[in-house]
Write an enzyme that holds these catalytic residues in place. Sequence first.
Site, PDB file in Angstrom:
ATOM      1  N   CYS A   1      37.300  34.341  37.658  1.00 14.82           N
ATOM      2  CA  CYS A   1      37.256  35.792  37.852  1.00 14.82           C
ATOM      3  C   CYS A   1      37.958  36.069  39.183  1.00 14.82           C
ATOM      4  O   CYS A   1      38.783  35.264  39.608  1.00 14.82           O
ATOM      5  CB  CYS A   1      35.802  36.292  37.842  1.00 14.82           C
ATOM      6  SG  CYS A   1      34.791  35.589  39.165  1.00 14.82           S
ATOM      7  N   GLN A   2      37.636  37.147  39.839  1.00 13.70           N
ATOM      8  CA  GLN A   2      38.303  37.466  41.096  1.00 13.70           C
ATOM      9  C   GLN A   2      37.825  36.561  42.240  1.00 13.70           C
ATOM     10  O   GLN A   2      38.620  36.067  43.005  1.00 13.70           O
ATOM     11  CB  GLN A   2      38.096  38.945  41.443  1.00 13.70           C
ATOM     12  CG  GLN A   2      39.037  39.468  42.518  1.00 13.70           C
ATOM     13  CD  GLN A   2      40.507  39.429  42.113  1.00 13.70           C
ATOM     14  OE1 GLN A   2      40.860  39.478  40.940  1.00 13.70           O
ATOM     15  NE2 GLN A   2      41.380  39.318  43.098  1.00 13.70           N
TER      16      GLN A   2
END
Length: 118
Positions: free
Chosen positions: A79-80
Amino acid sequence: MSAAFLIYSLITWLYQKRIVKTLTEGEFISGYRKAQLIDVREPNEFENGHILGARNIPLSQMKARLQEIRPDKPVYLYCQSGMRSGRAAQLLHRKGYKDLSHLKGGFKGWTGKIKTKN
């Protein structure tokens, strides 16, 4: 209140550490081509740039899209920053997935090849 949150956070972290391998970028690169590479960020984040070869299955849609992920093959998540991929790993683990890895530090620390939608 804050002590309870701290304890909850510690238990969650220990649980995640047991069920999902946290890989450095080098470890991630050496294995992700043989795995299912899944970006669990939202579609707008994915379109702004993602790891080459990744499929976008946002954490918010994961339960509804489990049939798209094979339980018999390794799953590489990112994810980020590493928070949502850890939660996605927990969800997959509860559904019987075993070989789970995620990218340490998430996409924001990635220096490998990326693809963007123009």
